[in-house]
Design a protein around this motif. Structure first.
Motif, mmCIF file in Angstrom:
data_model
loop_
_atom_site.group_PDB
_atom_site.id
_atom_site.type_symbol
_atom_site.label_atom_id
_atom_site.label_comp_id
_atom_site.label_asym_id
_atom_site.label_seq_id
_atom_site.Cartn_x
_atom_site.Cartn_y
_atom_site.Cartn_z
ATOM 1 N N ASP A 1 -21.428 -51.376 45.569
ATOM 2 C CA ASP A 1 -22.221 -50.570 46.773
ATOM 3 C C ASP A 1 -21.818 -51.532 48.224
ATOM 4 N N CYS A 2 -20.586 -53.069 47.679
ATOM 5 C CA CYS A 2 -20.494 -53.278 48.688
ATOM 6 C C CYS A 2 -18.989 -53.569 48.179
ATOM 7 N N PHE A 3 -17.937 -53.226 48.762
ATOM 8 C CA PHE A 3 -16.283 -53.312 48.864
ATOM 9 C C PHE A 3 -15.688 -53.906 50.552
ATOM 10 N N ALA A 4 -14.798 -54.864 50.598
ATOM 11 C CA ALA A 4 -14.396 -55.103 51.754
ATOM 12 C C ALA A 4 -13.088 -53.888 51.990
ATOM 13 N N ILE A 5 -12.765 -54.205 53.434
ATOM 14 C CA ILE A 5 -12.198 -53.517 54.090
ATOM 15 C C ILE A 5 -10.627 -52.824 53.718
ATOM 16 N N ASP A 6 -10.209 -54.096 53.343
ATOM 17 C CA ASP A 6 -8.548 -54.413 52.899
ATOM 18 C C ASP A 6 -9.090 -55.744 51.445
ATOM 19 N N THR A 7 -9.220 -54.863 49.867
ATOM 20 C CA THR A 7 -9.220 -55.833 49.267
ATOM 21 C C THR A 7 -8.357 -57.315 49.368
ATOM 22 N N LEU A 8 -9.143 -58.438 48.059
ATOM 23 C CA LEU A 8 -7.602 -59.295 48.843
ATOM 24 C C LEU A 8 -6.248 -59.308 47.948
ATOM 25 N N ASP A 9 -6.157 -57.930 47.122
ATOM 26 C CA ASP A 9 -5.106 -57.990 46.665
ATOM 27 C C ASP A 9 -4.403 -57.356 47.655
ATOM 28 N N LYS A 10 -4.977 -56.260 48.279
ATOM 29 C CA LYS A 10 -4.055 -55.636 49.241
ATOM 30 C C LYS A 10 -3.634 -56.858 49.945
ATOM 31 N N ILE A 11 -3.580 -57.707 50.060
ATOM 32 C CA ILE A 11 -3.004 -59.105 51.058
ATOM 33 C C ILE A 11 -1.906 -59.685 50.272
ATOM 34 N N TYR A 12 -1.761 -60.161 49.019
ATOM 35 C CA TYR A 12 -1.490 -60.938 48.796
ATOM 36 C C TYR A 12 0.134 -60.410 49.317
ATOM 37 N N PRO A 13 0.684 -59.017 49.732
ATOM 38 C CA PRO A 13 1.821 -59.332 49.724
ATOM 39 C C PRO A 13 2.239 -59.920 51.463
ATOM 40 N N VAL A 14 0.648 -59.922 51.815
ATOM 41 C CA VAL A 14 0.913 -59.851 53.503
ATOM 42 C C VAL A 14 1.521 -61.516 53.460
ATOM 43 N N LEU A 15 1.627 -62.215 52.199
ATOM 44 C CA LEU A 15 1.450 -63.926 52.001
ATOM 45 C C LEU A 15 3.024 -64.441 51.438
ATOM 46 N N ASP A 16 3.978 -63.519 50.982
ATOM 47 C CA ASP A 16 5.220 -63.373 50.587
ATOM 48 C C ASP A 16 6.210 -63.073 51.093
ATOM 49 N N ARG A 17 6.457 -63.883 52.004
ATOM 50 C CA ARG A 17 7.502 -62.912 53.178
ATOM 51 C C ARG A 17 8.717 -62.336 52.170
ATOM 52 N N LEU B 1 -27.380 -57.546 52.060
ATOM 53 C CA LEU B 1 -27.781 -56.791 53.545
ATOM 54 C C LEU B 1 -26.142 -55.981 54.193
ATOM 55 N N VAL B 2 -25.521 -55.973 53.689
ATOM 56 C CA VAL B 2 -24.141 -55.932 53.698
ATOM 57 C C VAL B 2 -23.734 -54.212 53.280
ATOM 58 N N ASP B 3 -23.601 -53.145 54.177
ATOM 59 C CA ASP B 3 -22.157 -52.341 52.982
ATOM 60 C C ASP B 3 -20.780 -52.786 53.530
ATOM 61 N N ILE B 4 -20.317 -53.491 54.114
ATOM 62 C CA ILE B 4 -18.642 -53.556 54.058
ATOM 63 C C ILE B 4 -18.509 -54.886 54.664
ATOM 64 N N VAL B 5 -16.990 -55.783 53.932
ATOM 65 C CA VAL B 5 -16.964 -56.507 54.231
ATOM 66 C C VAL B 5 -15.260 -57.024 54.933
ATOM 67 N N LEU B 6 -15.581 -57.662 56.032
ATOM 68 C CA LEU B 6 -14.513 -57.954 57.399
ATOM 69 C C LEU B 6 -14.134 -59.476 56.959
ATOM 70 N N HIS B 7 -12.384 -60.023 56.811
ATOM 71 C CA HIS B 7 -12.197 -60.894 56.199
ATOM 72 C C HIS B 7 -10.992 -61.248 56.366
ATOM 73 N N LYS B 8 -11.327 -62.273 56.759
ATOM 74 C CA LYS B 8 -9.857 -63.291 56.670
ATOM 75 C C LYS B 8 -9.197 -64.050 56.063
ATOM 76 N N ALA B 9 -8.873 -64.035 55.118
ATOM 77 C CA ALA B 9 -8.920 -64.619 53.526
ATOM 78 C C ALA B 9 -7.906 -65.335 54.152
ATOM 79 N N THR B 10 -7.304 -65.485 54.177
ATOM 80 C CA THR B 10 -6.002 -66.535 54.467
ATOM 81 C C THR B 10 -6.649 -67.226 55.276
ATOM 82 N N ASP B 11 -8.590 -67.604 56.181
ATOM 83 C CA ASP B 11 -7.877 -68.808 56.514
ATOM 84 C C ASP B 11 -9.291 -69.544 55.128
ATOM 85 N N GLU B 12 -8.962 -69.048 54.082
ATOM 86 C CA GLU B 12 -9.534 -69.786 52.989
ATOM 87 C C GLU B 12 -9.040 -69.447 52.133
#
Length: 497
Positions: free
Chosen positions: A250-266, A205-216
């Motif tokens: 056809d279903c994709f994330a607003i920001d994919t998981l690989d794009k948030i990896y740098p934000v996890l690493d100071r 049912l979804v076109d695009i996914v918004l996630h806060k992957a750091t919660d998971e």
């Protein structure tokens, strides 16, 4: 185009488990919390035979969620329809009515009025195949039915955004009106995703996914040299979500998981911020990251020399290299002497970061697509103030959790003049250029960063970068439309691509 769902009615028996000590059925609280800010009319129906004391309990609980209560007799249900329609101002759309299986026949007649009857039946959808109504076996399925009905009425004109994050964060966004099920002015409809149901049926049912992957995140190991994707372990549900999107373009994330990896690493973020030097040519002020040093242990005999070579003086602030997603990612310390590092209680590996005197003023920067907002907040005192305060404790390190409370000094308060001076020194054009540069470098749509202005030099120093911040300091009527526009623009640009 068909009629949109504009109202949802729920039979009271599906919500309240025990009237003697009022409590919800399992999953009911979560459902009501999601519906509360859906931008739909929400009502609870009850029978005339319900005892007066139970009606009072029901109304009290409805008031808690800002829902309506309506008398609806299962033997003459048409009688209550006019009251509901009048109360909801003519509504101008369909009403979806969730009823228990033993009321299916009694309330099924409301189909003739255009109502959508959804039957809660633990036996599953098979029990409703020929009855002309919709069946669900879990309350968590109701938002899917609502969104599917709206999508059927509107067609391709609506974009369904599936979102997943922890309940407290979801509540913070939802209560600001950010997650409407009734489509937003720019055609976005939000569907809460849950790992309690099969993901595939929801994501269809979804076109695009918004996630806060750091919660998971289950664990993060930055001690090795392997790629970030191999060092971060997400929950089983998040891994399933990632696999689905990899196989369904056809279903994709607003920001994919690989794009948030740098934000996890100071460390990675600090290294990226070194590239800001390119923005500082022919400018009066500079924007930069703080000086830093990665340490794998605090008992290194050459630590003092390493600090000096990294242009670090004391006091310094010490942070875990893991920036978020694990319990101790925000356990930090301010050190005043080299000997403070011995057996320091900060998780390793760690980043020793320059402590910037900034008159206790920090600027929270929020990037929502192409728009940049900022807010001003109080921060930690200057180094001399902290040092004087720490002298009473023999200059021992100041340990703190940055999510809970920041170090302060007894008797110290930041003067209004100091804050005003900082605000007057704030270079919005410089920060906006940095925001746009970071957006390109990180390839993120929605993120935030913190800026402090160094006393004396006027340098704008970025001390933290984070993904999907709450942007709660920005007024809702400004932030929420910008949030929606950022999502819509990302969807359209990805479709064009």
């Amino acid at each position: 185009m068909g009629s949109l769902v504009k109202g949802v009615m729920i039979h009271e028996s599906l919500l309240i488990h025990d009237y003697a000590t009022p409590s919800f059925h399992s999953s009911a609280h979560s459902l009501l919390r999601k519906l509360r800010h859906s931008n739909l009319h929400i009502g609870i129906s009850f029978s005339p035979s319900l005892p007066h004391n139970k009606v009072n309990v029901l109304k009290k609980m409805a008031m808690e969620y800002s829902f309506d209560c309506f008398l609806l007799d299962d033997e003459s249900s048409f009688d209550g329809v006019n009251e509901i329609t009048l109360s909801w101002g003519g509504i101008g759309g369909k009403i979806l009515f969730l009823v228990p299986s033993d009321k299916k026949v009694a309330f099924g007649q409301l189909n003739n009025l255009g109502w959508i009857i959804v039957v809660f039946d633990v036996e599953g959808a098979g029990a409703c195949e020929s009855s002309g109504v919709v069946c669900i076996s879990k309350l968590e399925e109701l938002p899917m039915i609502i969104c599917a009905s709206i999508r059927k009425a509107i067609g391709d004109g609506v974009v369904t955004v599936g979102y997943i994050m922890k309940p407290s964060r979801e509540e913070d966004f939802a209560k600001r009106g950010a997650f409407p099920m009734n489509p937003s002015p720019n055609g976005l409809m939000f569907l809460p995703l849950t790992f309690e149901l099969p993901l595939q049926s929801q994501l269809q049912l979804v076109d695009i996914v918004l996630h806060k992957a750091t919660d998971e995140i289950i664990s993060v190991d930055l001690s090795g040299s392997s790629e970030s994707s191999n060092r971060i372990t997400f929950s089983a549900g998040m891994q399933e979500l990632q696999r689905y999107m990899e196989h369904h373009s056809d279903c994709f994330a607003i920001d994919t998981l690989d794009k948030i990896y740098p934000v996890l690493d100071r460390l990675k973020i600090q290294q990226i911020l070194l590239g800001l030097d390119a923005l500082n040519k022919e400018r009066c002020r500079a924007i930069r990251g703080p000086h830093f040093l990665k340490v794998n242990g605090f008992n290194d005999p050459d630590l003092a020399q390493s600090l000096s070579e990294a242009k670090l003086s004391l006091p310094s602030i010490v942070k875990p290299q893991v920036a978020c997603g694990v319990a101790d990612a925000h356990s930090m310390a301010i050190t005043f002497r080299v000997e403070d590092f011995k057996d320091l209680n900060v998780p390793l590996p760690a980043i020793v970061q320059e402590y910037v005197d900034h008159s206790s003023t920090i600027f929270k920067i929020y990037v929502l697509g192409e728009q940049v907002f900022y807010a001003v907040k109080k921060s930690i005192p200057n180094a001399d103030v902290l040092t004087k305060s720490s002298e009473r404790n023999e200059l021992r390190p100041l340990l703190f959790d940055s999510l809970k409370s920041l170090p302060t000094s007894t008797g110290h308060s930041t003067g209004a003049d100091s804050i005003k001076t900082n605000v007057n020194s704030f270079d919005l054009e410089l920060v906006t250029d940095a925001a746009n540069w970071l957006a390109r470098k990180l390839d993120l749509t929605i993120f935030g960063f913190d800026v402090v202005i160094q006393e004396g030099t006027g340098d704008h120093v970025i001390v933290d970068v984070n993904y999907l911040p709450s942007f709660k300091e920005v007024p809702d009527d400004i932030a929420v439309p910008a949030f929606w526009n950022a999502i819509r623009h990302k969807f359209e640009s990805r479709k064009r691509r």
